[in-house]
Scaffold this motif. Structure first.
Motif, PDB file in Angstrom:
ATOM      1  N   ILE A   1     -37.837 -32.674  36.341  1.00 33.38           N
ATOM      2  CA  ILE A   1     -38.507 -33.825  37.154  1.00 33.38           C
ATOM      3  C   ILE A   1     -38.627 -35.168  36.144  1.00 33.38           C
ATOM      4  O   ILE A   1     -38.228 -36.078  36.403  1.00 33.38           O
ATOM      5  N   SER A   2     -39.216 -34.797  34.818  1.00 35.81           N
ATOM      6  CA  SER A   2     -39.146 -35.812  34.047  1.00 35.81           C
ATOM      7  C   SER A   2     -37.981 -36.327  33.263  1.00 35.81           C
ATOM      8  O   SER A   2     -37.943 -37.388  32.949  1.00 35.81           O
ATOM      9  N   SER A   3     -36.892 -35.556  33.283  1.00 38.72           N
ATOM     10  CA  SER A   3     -35.680 -36.130  32.417  1.00 38.72           C
ATOM     11  C   SER A   3     -34.491 -36.254  33.228  1.00 38.72           C
ATOM     12  O   SER A   3     -34.240 -35.747  34.395  1.00 38.72           O
ATOM     13  N   THR A   4     -33.675 -37.244  32.788  1.00 42.03           N
ATOM     14  CA  THR A   4     -32.523 -37.385  33.512  1.00 42.03           C
ATOM     15  C   THR A   4     -31.131 -36.920  32.585  1.00 42.03           C
ATOM     16  O   THR A   4     -30.101 -37.107  33.085  1.00 42.03           O
ATOM     17  N   ALA A   5     -31.405 -36.156  31.479  1.00 43.65           N
ATOM     18  CA  ALA A   5     -30.263 -35.770  30.978  1.00 43.65           C
ATOM     19  C   ALA A   5     -29.838 -34.190  31.515  1.00 43.65           C
ATOM     20  O   ALA A   5     -30.552 -33.755  32.305  1.00 43.65           O
ATOM     21  N   GLY A   6     -28.658 -34.217  31.202  1.00 45.11           N
ATOM     22  CA  GLY A   6     -27.920 -32.984  31.912  1.00 45.11           C
ATOM     23  C   GLY A   6     -27.971 -31.513  30.906  1.00 45.11           C
ATOM     24  O   GLY A   6     -28.716 -31.688  29.953  1.00 45.11           O
ATOM     25  N   GLU A   7     -27.510 -30.430  31.386  1.00 46.66           N
ATOM     26  CA  GLU A   7     -27.374 -29.303  30.808  1.00 46.66           C
ATOM     27  C   GLU A   7     -26.186 -29.451  29.558  1.00 46.66           C
ATOM     28  O   GLU A   7     -25.622 -30.400  29.402  1.00 46.66           O
ATOM     29  N   SER A   8     -26.620 -28.398  28.747  1.00 50.35           N
ATOM     30  CA  SER A   8     -25.531 -28.446  27.516  1.00 50.35           C
ATOM     31  C   SER A   8     -25.676 -26.871  26.837  1.00 50.35           C
ATOM     32  O   SER A   8     -26.672 -26.182  26.964  1.00 50.35           O
ATOM     33  N   PHE A   9     -24.474 -26.778  26.069  1.00 49.65           N
ATOM     34  CA  PHE A   9     -24.244 -25.765  25.337  1.00 49.65           C
ATOM     35  C   PHE A   9     -24.046 -25.958  23.847  1.00 49.65           C
ATOM     36  O   PHE A   9     -23.039 -26.974  23.813  1.00 49.65           O
ATOM     37  N   LEU A  10     -24.649 -25.495  22.803  1.00 49.20           N
ATOM     38  CA  LEU A  10     -24.411 -25.786  21.412  1.00 49.20           C
ATOM     39  C   LEU A  10     -24.009 -24.466  20.680  1.00 49.20           C
ATOM     40  O   LEU A  10     -25.083 -23.683  20.919  1.00 49.20           O
ATOM     41  N   ALA A  11     -23.179 -24.471  19.935  1.00 47.75           N
ATOM     42  CA  ALA A  11     -22.910 -23.392  18.950  1.00 47.75           C
ATOM     43  C   ALA A  11     -22.399 -23.661  17.708  1.00 47.75           C
ATOM     44  O   ALA A  11     -21.387 -24.827  17.778  1.00 47.75           O
ATOM     45  N   ASP A  12     -22.592 -23.244  16.583  1.00 44.78           N
ATOM     46  CA  ASP A  12     -22.032 -23.484  15.281  1.00 44.78           C
ATOM     47  C   ASP A  12     -20.638 -22.764  15.005  1.00 44.78           C
ATOM     48  O   ASP A  12     -19.816 -23.624  14.618  1.00 44.78           O
ATOM     49  N   GLY A  13     -20.575 -21.777  15.829  1.00 43.21           N
ATOM     50  CA  GLY A  13     -19.231 -20.909  15.413  1.00 43.21           C
ATOM     51  C   GLY A  13     -19.033 -20.349  13.960  1.00 43.21           C
ATOM     52  O   GLY A  13     -20.061 -20.103  13.393  1.00 43.21           O
ATOM     53  N   PRO A  14     -17.954 -19.708  14.071  1.00 45.51           N
ATOM     54  CA  PRO A  14     -16.722 -19.647  14.521  1.00 45.51           C
ATOM     55  C   PRO A  14     -16.896 -18.685  15.589  1.00 45.51           C
ATOM     56  O   PRO A  14     -17.533 -17.734  15.431  1.00 45.51           O
ATOM     57  N   THR A  15     -15.979 -18.923  16.752  1.00 40.61           N
ATOM     58  CA  THR A  15     -15.833 -17.895  17.699  1.00 40.61           C
ATOM     59  C   THR A  15     -14.739 -16.760  17.307  1.00 40.61           C
ATOM     60  O   THR A  15     -13.765 -17.433  16.520  1.00 40.61           O
ATOM     61  N   ASN A  16     -15.099 -15.785  17.882  1.00 39.05           N
ATOM     62  CA  ASN A  16     -13.964 -14.807  17.292  1.00 39.05           C
ATOM     63  C   ASN A  16     -13.063 -14.206  18.589  1.00 39.05           C
ATOM     64  O   ASN A  16     -12.188 -13.459  18.507  1.00 39.05           O
ATOM     65  N   GLU A  17     -13.260 -15.033  19.598  1.00 37.96           N
ATOM     66  CA  GLU A  17     -12.389 -14.692  20.976  1.00 37.96           C
ATOM     67  C   GLU A  17     -12.366 -16.187  21.700  1.00 37.96           C
ATOM     68  O   GLU A  17     -12.941 -16.883  21.515  1.00 37.96           O
ATOM     69  N   VAL A  18     -11.346 -15.933  22.664  1.00 39.96           N
ATOM     70  CA  VAL A  18     -11.202 -17.363  23.561  1.00 39.96           C
ATOM     71  C   VAL A  18     -12.198 -17.236  24.580  1.00 39.96           C
ATOM     72  O   VAL A  18     -12.643 -16.137  25.161  1.00 39.96           O
ATOM     73  N   LEU A  19     -13.113 -18.354  24.663  1.00 38.28           N
ATOM     74  CA  LEU A  19     -14.163 -18.559  25.735  1.00 38.28           C
ATOM     75  C   LEU A  19     -13.981 -19.521  26.894  1.00 38.28           C
ATOM     76  O   LEU A  19     -13.003 -20.477  26.338  1.00 38.28           O
ATOM     77  N   ASP A  20     -14.331 -19.283  28.115  1.00 35.82           N
ATOM     78  CA  ASP A  20     -13.979 -20.535  29.172  1.00 35.82           C
ATOM     79  C   ASP A  20     -15.494 -20.949  29.519  1.00 35.82           C
ATOM     80  O   ASP A  20     -16.118 -20.262  29.684  1.00 35.82           O
TER      81      ASP A  20
END
Length: 647
Positions: free
Chosen positions: A130-149
């Motif tokens: 209700i109060s915010s106009t910002a959207g969703e987010s994913f944040l990660a430092d990594g590194p990844t060990n496989e391919v992600l979609d």
């Protein structure tokens, strides 16, 4: 776009400001006085060329609801940032290439939090609905060990998805290696063990490796003599441990408290400096700080936590005013391994389930008000309409848009009104084409009906008693006769449909051998005479055109017009639309087209030669001038009446 560099910049700043007691700073290469810092690729002293920043915005227009792939995060990616550019009803989702759902999979929306996947920890953020106009987010430092979609659960127009991550280039030093390297340890062959290191020092390193859970092969060890002992002038050589330090070493004396009481937490070993012989704890200054083992994270309290109700935020109220409803999502969740999982609801049966719906009211609704009385009917007779002013008024008394009020409760602002019947007229059909008798005298028929006219403005009077005739005589020629009463065959019905009449010839004849002699009717008067006429009905006529009589011509000469009203009526004399338009009788026709011949009055003459001045001065309206200039004034009056008539 710069969010991904923020953490690296802060780390570099902290490293740069660390100082030894002498006041000089220590670089990321662990040399006192060095100005080297970690670049965006995580390389000490790097020039930002050993990695590549991949970024973009997904702005495709989507039509189908459901999961749509946005971007692929490759193996080895770091500083991952997937952010919705503005608030929407869409959701981000994350899945591994093997098909395992990490966040928001299988049409189940997870709560914001930290989720493990692809060898790293993702932080899922969803601002206040209700109060915010910002959207969703994913944040990660990594590194990844496989391919992600990365997917988007599409429910409304796409506001745009910004994605960014860093991938290493060729010959890149692993950031993990930098993070775990102890001072004095080699880095891809760049730094060797100090010359003069004896076997006792090697034992200390081996013991420290054993305490931290690392094997000696984790980092490559450079044997003494492999590289020259010369060091740059701007760097401080490694200090040889004193004899006092060799008598003491680091020892694990316990562990920190577990970070969680259930669901797999973490704890770290605690190392103190002790005497190698007596194992008594001494001040840390007796031990070489460069050889102190780095505490490694250990799992603890692996049993799952009790299930709990995860309460989502209330949705927006279903109505902008008045009593409405709002909803929220209630899920049974259970934490394990720093990940919150959705489980069957029976696991939360020991807890009272919170309400999923609630009433709400943002403000008092506006209401309808009738501002004026009904107007007069739009017609003087027949059926018309009348109106009144209806407005939507707020609880403060202001006039607002109609949408603010309940449209189902809106009072009518227009309605029909009946001012009584208008003029009545006789409506007639055309005469039938057939005569009722094939020979001799017969009749033709037509239909006549008096109807009320609600819409016509014709100057027609009421029907009255002068009903037009429904029959007219017709004669198809003489017929042959015979002896005694002789009835011929019935003629065809006088109409093709509806009610009509049939005729037949009935004569008095005398029959002789092979012949018939016609007698006067009185010769057969003692006999019962057969009927010579009867009614007939073939079928329903359906709809037919009826019309009134022609009105009086609008002008007596020089072309006027007359009108009549034409209606399509069904068999029961009600209005119909089934008549053939091509057969519709004319409603208007010209009349009195002959030229007007003015009456010549021998006594009407001009007494003065300049009567044209009287006409120009418009003095003919006065009796004196009308008499003195009679001819001129009469001509002007006739011209004006003719002009008005042509209009």
């Amino acid at each position: 776009m710069f969010v991904s560099y923020l953490i690296l910049t802060l780390l570099c700043f902290q490293t740069a400001v660390l100082a030894r007691p002498g006041g000089e700073s220590i670089g990321c290469d662990d040399y006192l006085g060095s100005d080297k810092v970690i670049d965006k690729c995580g390389i000490c002293g790097g020039d930002n060329t050993a990695c590549k920043v991949v970024s973009g915005v997904f702005k495709h227009t989507l039509t189908n609801l459901g999961y749509h792939k946005i971007v692929e995060i490759p193996e080895g990616a770091t500083k991952i940032n997937i952010t919705e550019m503005s608030k929407s009803n869409n959701y981000l989702a994350l899945r591994s290439r093997s098909g395992r759902s990490i966040i928001n999979g299988n049409w189940a929306i997870d709560r914001p939090g930290r989720y493990e996947g692809g060898g790293t920890m993702f932080t899922y953020k969803r601002p206040n609905e209700i109060s915010s106009t910002a959207g969703e987010s994913f944040l990660a430092d990594g590194p990844t060990n496989e391919v992600l979609d990365v997917y988007m659960i599409h429910q409304q127009p796409n506001p745009g998805i910004h994605y960014e991550y860093i991938i290493p280039g060729d010959n890149v030093i692993s950031p993990q290696l930098l993070a775990h390297r102890r001072p004095g340890e080699p880095l891809n062959g760049q730094l060797g063990m100090p010359e003069g290191t004896n076997h006792e020092d090697e034992d200390l390193h081996r013991e420290a490796d054993t305490l931290t859970g690392q094997s000696a092969g984790t980092f490559p060890v450079i044997q003494p003599g492999r590289f020259p002992s010369h060091q740059p002038e701007n760097q401080v050589p490694a200090v040889q441990p004193s004899r006092q330090n060799r008598e003491h070493n680091w020892k694990q004396i316990g562990k920190t408290e577990c970070t969680t009481t259930c669901g797999k937490g973490s704890q770290y070993p605690v190392f103190h400096c002790v005497n190698r012989i007596t194992h008594e704890e001494v001040s840390e200054s007796y031990c070489d700080s460069s050889t102190k083992p780095i505490p490694e994270e250990e799992a603890c309290n692996l049993f799952p936590c009790p299930a709990f109700w995860d309460i989502g935020e209330w949705s927006e109220c279903s109505k902008t005013c008045g009593l409405g409803m709002q909803h929220r999502q209630i899920l049974c969740r259970q934490m394990y391994a720093n990940r919150t999982l959705t489980v069957q609801q029976y696991r939360c049966q020991h807890l009272e389930k919170p309400e999923t719906t609630s009433t709400c009211q943002l403000k008092i609704c506006s209401e309808w008000q009738i501002r004026t009385e009904w107007t007069s009917c739009s017609v003087p007779c027949g059926v018309g309409q009348r109106t009144r002013d209806v407005k939507c008024v707020s609880n403060l008394g202001d006039i607002v848009d109609d949408e603010e009020c309940n449209m189902k409760l809106r009072p009518n602002d227009i309605e029909n009104c009946d001012m009584g019947p208008c003029a009545k007229s006789w409506f007639l059909t055309e005469w039938s084409d057939r005569c009722s008798a094939e020979c001799g005298d017969g009749v033709r028929t037509r239909s006549v009906v008096c109807m009320t006219n609600h819409i016509s403005s014709l100057p027609l009077e009421g029907c009255g008693n002068n009903r037009p005739s429904e029959t007219t005589p017709c004669d198809n020629g003489p017929c042959a006769g015979k002896v005694e009463w002789f009835a011929g065959g019935w003629t065809q019905c006088s109409t093709e449909c509806g009610s009509g009449t049939q005729q037949r010839e009935v004569i008095c004849v005398r029959k002789t051998e092979g012949n018939f002699d016609v007698l006067n009717p009185y010769e057969c008067s003692y006999l019962e005479k057969p009927p010579s006429q009867q009614s007939c009905y073939l079928k329903l006529c359906g709809s037919k055109w009826f019309h009134t009589e022609w009105s009086t011509c609008s002008k007596s000469c020089e072309g006027g017009f007359r009108v009549r009203e034409v209606r399509c009526l069904s068999d029961d004399m009600t209005a119909s639309t089934q008549c053939d338009p091509q057969l519709k009788p004319e409603e208007k026709e010209p009349c009195n087209t002959q030229d007007c011949i003015p009456e010549i009055d021998e006594n009407c003459k001009d007494k003065y030669y300049n009567c044209n001045v009287v006409v120009q001065a418009r003095l003919c309206v006065y009796t004196y001038y009308k008499t003195a200039c009679c001819a001129s004034c009469t001509r002007v009056a006739n011209r004006q009446s003719g002009f008005l008539g042509r209009r």
